[in-house]
Design a protein around this motif. Sequence first.
Motif, short mmCIF file in Angstrom:
data_model
loop_
_atom_site.label_atom_id
_atom_site.label_comp_id
_atom_site.label_asym_id
_atom_site.label_seq_id
_atom_site.Cartn_x
_atom_site.Cartn_y
_atom_site.Cartn_z
N MET A 67 0.82 -1.21 0.00
CA MET A 67 0.00 0.00 0.00
C MET A 67 0.86 1.27 0.00
O MET A 67 0.42 2.34 -0.38
N MET A 68 2.12 1.10 0.45
CA MET A 68 3.02 2.24 0.43
C MET A 68 3.24 2.70 -1.01
O MET A 68 3.19 3.89 -1.32
N GLY A 69 3.46 1.73 -1.90
CA GLY A 69 3.63 2.05 -3.32
C GLY A 69 2.35 2.62 -3.91
O GLY A 69 2.38 3.60 -4.68
N TRP A 70 1.23 2.02 -3.50
CA TRP A 70 -0.07 2.50 -4.00
C TRP A 70 -0.25 3.97 -3.61
O TRP A 70 -0.64 4.81 -4.41
N LYS A 71 0.08 4.27 -2.35
CA LYS A 71 -0.08 5.64 -1.88
C LYS A 71 0.80 6.61 -2.67
O LYS A 71 0.38 7.73 -2.98
N MET A 72 2.04 6.14 -2.98
CA MET A 72 2.92 7.05 -3.73
C MET A 72 2.33 7.38 -5.08
O MET A 72 2.47 8.49 -5.58
N MET A 73 1.60 6.43 -5.67
CA MET A 73 1.02 6.68 -6.99
C MET A 73 -0.29 7.44 -6.92
O MET A 73 -0.57 8.28 -7.77
N PHE A 74 -1.14 7.11 -5.95
CA PHE A 74 -2.53 7.59 -6.03
C PHE A 74 -3.01 8.43 -4.85
O PHE A 74 -4.13 8.92 -4.86
N PHE A 75 -2.20 8.55 -3.81
CA PHE A 75 -2.71 9.24 -2.61
C PHE A 75 -2.15 10.65 -2.53
O PHE A 75 -0.94 10.84 -2.48
N ASP A 76 -3.06 11.60 -2.53
CA ASP A 76 -2.70 13.00 -2.47
C ASP A 76 -2.99 13.49 -1.05
O ASP A 76 -4.11 13.87 -0.74
N GLU A 77 -1.97 13.44 -0.19
CA GLU A 77 -2.20 13.74 1.22
C GLU A 77 -2.24 15.24 1.47
O GLU A 77 -1.48 15.98 0.86
N GLY A 78 -3.12 15.68 2.36
CA GLY A 78 -3.09 17.09 2.76
C GLY A 78 -4.47 17.69 3.00
O GLY A 78 -5.44 17.33 2.35
N THR A 79 -4.50 18.63 3.93
CA THR A 79 -5.74 19.32 4.30
C THR A 79 -6.25 20.15 3.12
O THR A 79 -5.45 20.68 2.34
N PHE A 80 -7.56 20.26 3.02
CA PHE A 80 -8.21 21.06 1.98
C PHE A 80 -7.65 22.49 1.96
O PHE A 80 -7.55 23.12 3.01
N THR A 81 -7.32 22.97 0.75
CA THR A 81 -6.92 24.37 0.65
C THR A 81 -7.98 25.13 -0.14
O THR A 81 -8.31 24.74 -1.27
N PRO A 82 -8.55 26.19 0.45
CA PRO A 82 -9.61 26.93 -0.22
C PRO A 82 -9.10 27.57 -1.51
O PRO A 82 -7.91 27.89 -1.63
N ASN A 83 -9.99 27.72 -2.47
CA ASN A 83 -9.68 28.41 -3.71
C ASN A 83 -10.02 29.89 -3.53
O ASN A 83 -11.20 30.24 -3.37
N PRO A 84 -8.99 30.77 -3.54
CA PRO A 84 -9.23 32.19 -3.24
C PRO A 84 -10.10 32.89 -4.29
O PRO A 84 -10.63 33.97 -4.02
N ASN A 85 -10.25 32.27 -5.47
CA ASN A 85 -11.08 32.90 -6.51
C ASN A 85 -12.55 32.56 -6.37
O ASN A 85 -13.38 33.01 -7.16
N LYS A 86 -12.87 31.71 -5.40
CA LYS A 86 -14.27 31.29 -5.23
C LYS A 86 -14.81 31.83 -3.92
O LYS A 86 -14.06 32.21 -3.02
N SER A 87 -16.16 31.82 -3.82
CA SER A 87 -16.81 32.36 -2.63
C SER A 87 -16.58 31.44 -1.42
O SER A 87 -16.18 30.29 -1.57
N GLU A 88 -16.88 31.97 -0.25
CA GLU A 88 -16.77 31.19 0.98
C GLU A 88 -17.74 30.01 0.95
O GLU A 88 -17.42 28.90 1.37
N VAL A 89 -18.93 30.24 0.38
CA VAL A 89 -19.94 29.18 0.32
C VAL A 89 -19.45 28.05 -0.59
O VAL A 89 -19.53 26.87 -0.25
N TRP A 90 -18.92 28.40 -1.75
CA TRP A 90 -18.39 27.39 -2.68
C TRP A 90 -17.28 26.58 -1.99
O TRP A 90 -17.25 25.36 -2.08
#
Length: 274
Positions: free
Chosen positions: A148-171
Amino acid sequence: MKRTALFLILFCLQASPLHAAGDAEKGKYILNMGGCISCHHTPNQKGADLSGGLAIKSPFGTFYVPNITPEPDVGIGGWSDEDFIAAMTQGISPDGSHYYPAFPYTSYTQMTRQDLLDLKAYLDTVAPSKNVVPEHDIPFPFNMRFLMMGWKMMFFDEGTFTPNPNKSEVWNRGAYIVNGPAHCGECHTPRNSLGGSDTSKKFQGNPNGPDKEKIPNIRPKGWEEGDYRTALRMGMTPDGDFLGGSMGHVIAKTTSKLTKDDLNAVITYLVEFE
Ligand code: HEC
Ligand code: HEC
């Protein structure tokens, strides 16, 4: 002098994470948002709880969902907040082994630390259950967790959600809920032959979803906001069909339980998805 020491001790106790951590009331709401009970319940047992045992069939074998009640031997009793956060956001168990992505930590990784602390605080209040869950029935070579370590390297994008500054707070609130706790893409985004989400086809549906279900496209297709509201609250589509299968669980446990503002945020994100 003595009094100063006492003050210091009291101050430290109050400031310690043991006291400051999570809010169980809020955690109960996050539990619904995360649909944890849909997978972690015990089949054929009334009053769905978190004591595990559900079998999830996948092309790689059968997973038995673990007991996540605070029972020290067969549940997750004794886990620290950090153990829990590592499991949810990195897919790593307290003994350092890798979880299979049948546990959607691939989405939960986006959850905020505060939401996870609240969720853990709620899980700590649940009645401990001694339910023993069978071992996964996964044939070689997938039974080797280190792969699963290899699987994670290929397919797992780790990290907390980062808001998109071009979109509204609701979006951004909607994007957080859909991609993080509510993990909508785990079913609605197709997967490649190794079980990784094909993010270039995000939300396009999956003809071969979990338990062989056919999962529809949820990219914008002319539905009005009200159409989404009726579908996600009551399960009825604009054609008058009723949504069932695993979506029935999602509606019962998650989308029908969202606050009005959170459901509106989810809908805003879905309507504007491009
Ligand atoms: C789609 C099904 C599914 C959902 C939804 C789900 N889980 Fe799980 N969970 C699993 C499976 C399967 C495993 C076992 C993974 C493994 O053994 O590698 C697991 C493992 C775990 C573990 C590790 C338990 C242990 O004993 O090591 C924790 C903690 C956990 N889940 C918490 C949660 C929480 C909290 C939620 C809701 C936010 C949740 N899960 C939602 C399927 C699910
Ligand atoms: C566990 C898998 C799963 C998850 C997670 C999931 N869905 Fe679904 N969804 C389905 C299935 C299966 C259907 C088809 C149900 C049917 O036709 O009876 C569906 C149908 C839908 C539909 C109706 C589409 C149409 O054209 O009829 C919408 C809208 C939808 N889902 C939105 C969502 C949203 C939003 C989320 C996250 C909050 C989500 N789904 C999470 C499995 C899932």
